[in-house]
Motif scaffolding. Structure first.
Motif, mmCIF file in Angstrom:
data_model
loop_
_atom_site.group_PDB
_atom_site.id
_atom_site.type_symbol
_atom_site.label_atom_id
_atom_site.label_comp_id
_atom_site.label_asym_id
_atom_site.label_seq_id
_atom_site.Cartn_x
_atom_site.Cartn_y
_atom_site.Cartn_z
ATOM 1 N N ALA A 113 47.870 113.221 76.131
ATOM 2 C CA ALA A 113 48.927 112.212 76.083
ATOM 3 C C ALA A 113 48.454 110.844 76.553
ATOM 4 O O ALA A 113 49.144 109.855 76.354
ATOM 5 C CB ALA A 113 50.111 112.667 76.929
ATOM 6 N N GLU A 131 56.664 120.534 80.076
ATOM 7 C CA GLU A 131 57.548 119.383 79.953
ATOM 8 C C GLU A 131 56.925 118.285 80.791
ATOM 9 O O GLU A 131 56.431 118.534 81.896
ATOM 10 C CB GLU A 131 58.948 119.706 80.455
ATOM 11 C CG GLU A 131 59.657 120.753 79.621
ATOM 12 C CD GLU A 131 61.014 121.137 80.181
ATOM 13 O OE1 GLU A 131 61.507 120.472 81.118
ATOM 14 O OE2 GLU A 131 61.588 122.106 79.672
ATOM 15 N N LYS A 175 56.217 110.453 80.197
ATOM 16 C CA LYS A 175 55.226 109.383 80.071
ATOM 17 C C LYS A 175 55.963 108.126 79.637
ATOM 18 O O LYS A 175 56.710 108.155 78.663
ATOM 19 C CB LYS A 175 54.149 109.731 79.054
ATOM 20 C CG LYS A 175 53.116 108.616 78.910
ATOM 21 C CD LYS A 175 52.058 108.918 77.894
ATOM 22 C CE LYS A 175 51.133 107.715 77.836
ATOM 23 N NZ LYS A 175 50.605 107.500 76.542
ATOM 24 N N GLN A 222 59.640 108.343 78.737
ATOM 25 C CA GLN A 222 60.016 109.247 77.640
ATOM 26 C C GLN A 222 59.644 110.676 78.027
ATOM 27 O O GLN A 222 58.557 110.926 78.538
ATOM 28 C CB GLN A 222 59.283 108.846 76.356
ATOM 29 C CG GLN A 222 59.482 109.792 75.184
ATOM 30 C CD GLN A 222 60.910 109.823 74.666
ATOM 31 O OE1 GLN A 222 61.492 108.795 74.398
ATOM 32 N NE2 GLN A 222 61.465 111.006 74.556
ATOM 33 N N GLU A 223 60.563 111.628 77.775
ATOM 34 C CA GLU A 223 60.285 113.036 78.036
ATOM 35 C C GLU A 223 59.606 113.659 76.822
ATOM 36 O O GLU A 223 59.929 113.320 75.686
ATOM 37 C CB GLU A 223 61.572 113.788 78.342
ATOM 38 C CG GLU A 223 62.222 113.352 79.640
ATOM 39 C CD GLU A 223 63.503 114.116 79.956
ATOM 40 O OE1 GLU A 223 63.792 115.115 79.280
ATOM 41 O OE2 GLU A 223 64.196 113.689 80.889
ATOM 42 N N TYR A 224 58.664 114.569 77.064
ATOM 43 C CA TYR A 224 57.931 115.259 76.010
ATOM 44 C C TYR A 224 57.912 116.757 76.284
ATOM 45 O O TYR A 224 57.889 117.185 77.440
ATOM 46 C CB TYR A 224 56.481 114.764 75.931
ATOM 47 C CG TYR A 224 56.348 113.332 75.475
ATOM 48 C CD1 TYR A 224 56.186 113.030 74.119
ATOM 49 C CD2 TYR A 224 56.384 112.284 76.382
ATOM 50 C CE1 TYR A 224 56.068 111.721 73.692
ATOM 51 C CE2 TYR A 224 56.273 110.966 75.960
ATOM 52 C CZ TYR A 224 56.119 110.696 74.616
ATOM 53 O OH TYR A 224 56.011 109.400 74.186
ATOM 54 N N ASP A 225 57.913 117.537 75.215
ATOM 55 C CA ASP A 225 57.678 118.974 75.269
ATOM 56 C C ASP A 225 56.316 119.215 74.659
ATOM 57 O O ASP A 225 55.979 118.617 73.635
ATOM 58 C CB ASP A 225 58.735 119.738 74.450
ATOM 59 C CG ASP A 225 60.110 119.673 75.067
ATOM 60 O OD1 ASP A 225 60.199 119.664 76.311
ATOM 61 O OD2 ASP A 225 61.094 119.638 74.311
ATOM 62 N N ALA A 226 55.543 120.100 75.266
ATOM 63 C CA ALA A 226 54.199 120.364 74.759
ATOM 64 C C ALA A 226 53.871 121.834 74.921
ATOM 65 O O ALA A 226 54.457 122.534 75.746
ATOM 66 C CB ALA A 226 53.174 119.506 75.507
ATOM 67 N N TYR A 272 53.033 118.619 70.716
ATOM 68 C CA TYR A 272 53.323 117.563 71.683
ATOM 69 C C TYR A 272 54.388 116.697 71.033
ATOM 70 O O TYR A 272 54.106 115.930 70.121
ATOM 71 C CB TYR A 272 52.052 116.768 71.989
ATOM 72 C CG TYR A 272 52.266 115.586 72.908
ATOM 73 C CD1 TYR A 272 52.471 115.770 74.270
ATOM 74 C CD2 TYR A 272 52.276 114.285 72.411
ATOM 75 C CE1 TYR A 272 52.670 114.694 75.117
ATOM 76 C CE2 TYR A 272 52.465 113.205 73.251
ATOM 77 C CZ TYR A 272 52.671 113.414 74.603
ATOM 78 O OH TYR A 272 52.864 112.345 75.443
ATOM 79 N N ASN A 273 55.643 116.879 71.454
ATOM 80 C CA ASN A 273 56.771 116.218 70.799
ATOM 81 C C ASN A 273 57.632 115.486 71.797
ATOM 82 O O ASN A 273 57.900 115.986 72.900
ATOM 83 C CB ASN A 273 57.660 117.255 70.088
ATOM 84 C CG ASN A 273 56.889 118.097 69.107
ATOM 85 O OD1 ASN A 273 56.126 117.587 68.311
ATOM 86 N ND2 ASN A 273 57.084 119.415 69.176
ATOM 87 N N ALA A 274 58.115 114.309 71.376
ATOM 88 C CA ALA A 274 59.091 113.581 72.191
ATOM 89 C C ALA A 274 60.376 114.392 72.222
ATOM 90 O O ALA A 274 60.775 114.985 71.226
ATOM 91 C CB ALA A 274 59.344 112.194 71.603
ATOM 92 N N ASP A 275 61.000 114.447 73.384
ATOM 93 C CA ASP A 275 62.245 115.191 73.572
ATOM 94 C C ASP A 275 63.391 114.194 73.571
ATOM 95 O O ASP A 275 63.518 113.380 74.478
ATOM 96 C CB ASP A 275 62.197 115.951 74.894
ATOM 97 C CG ASP A 275 63.368 116.897 75.082
ATOM 98 O OD1 ASP A 275 64.060 117.180 74.098
ATOM 99 O OD2 ASP A 275 63.564 117.341 76.237
#
Length: 177
Positions: free
Chosen positions: A130, A151, A154, A157-161, A173-176
């Motif tokens: 990231a 989780e 960055k 912004q929250e991300y799930d990976a 690796y996706n923006a939540d």
């Protein structure tokens, strides 16, 4: 005329301020001694990392989950550790007290935990992928393929990976939103 408007506005302002201080909702908050400001991490006496160290001091093993959780507006840390085929689930408060500790036998589908990268390695991999950030949750899920579900935050912004627990490959690796 303006003098009456200003005086009326001041009276309304004062009445609104006084009435909000006596509402049932405020009394409930004061009775429970919890407010939404408890969700601010700056009120925590210990950090998630310190909670992890407390759990590891109790049981030496592989951390498979570490995350913040709120119960009735109060911040707790959930830490799971696997050691010798036993999963230990810790709930630790912000004072550093182990509130609960549960354990259960776990099966790794015929493979040993030595076949997996560590939780810390998975977190390091996703942070590098990231280009920075802060991990808020990391949990090993073993359903067919072993994956660290992560989780993170960055730049607000929250991300799930997902990181493959065997190979270390970043699976998603996706923006939540």
């Amino acid at each position: 005329m303006n003098k009456y408007l200003i005086t009326g506005a001041i009276v309304l302002f004062l009445l609104a301020g006084c009435s909000s201080g006596t509402s049932d909702d405020t009394n409930k908050v004061n009775d429970n001694k919890t407010t939404d400001t408890n969700k601010n991490d700056s009120t925590a006496e210990i950090t998630l990392e310190e909670a992890k160290e407390i759990a590891l001091a109790d049981v030496n093993g592989e951390v498979t989950k570490q995350q913040e959780d709120y119960d009735d507006g109060v911040l707790y840390y959930e830490i799971d550790i696997v050691s010798d085929g036993i999963k230990y689930e810790y709930k630790i408060d912000t004072a550093g007290t182990i509130v609960s500790k549960e354990q259960e036998a776990v099966s790794t589908g015929g493979t040993t935990n030595d076949a997996y990268i560590t939780s810390q390695e998975a977190q390091d991999i996703i942070i590098k992928h990231a280009g920075g950030g802060t991990v808020t949750s990391c949990e090993l899920e073993v359903e067919g393929t072993a994956i660290y579900e992560i989780e993170m935050v960055k730049d607000g912004q929250e991300y799930d990976a997902g990181v493959d627990a065997t190979t270390g490959e970043v699976l998603y690796y996706n923006a939540d939103y």
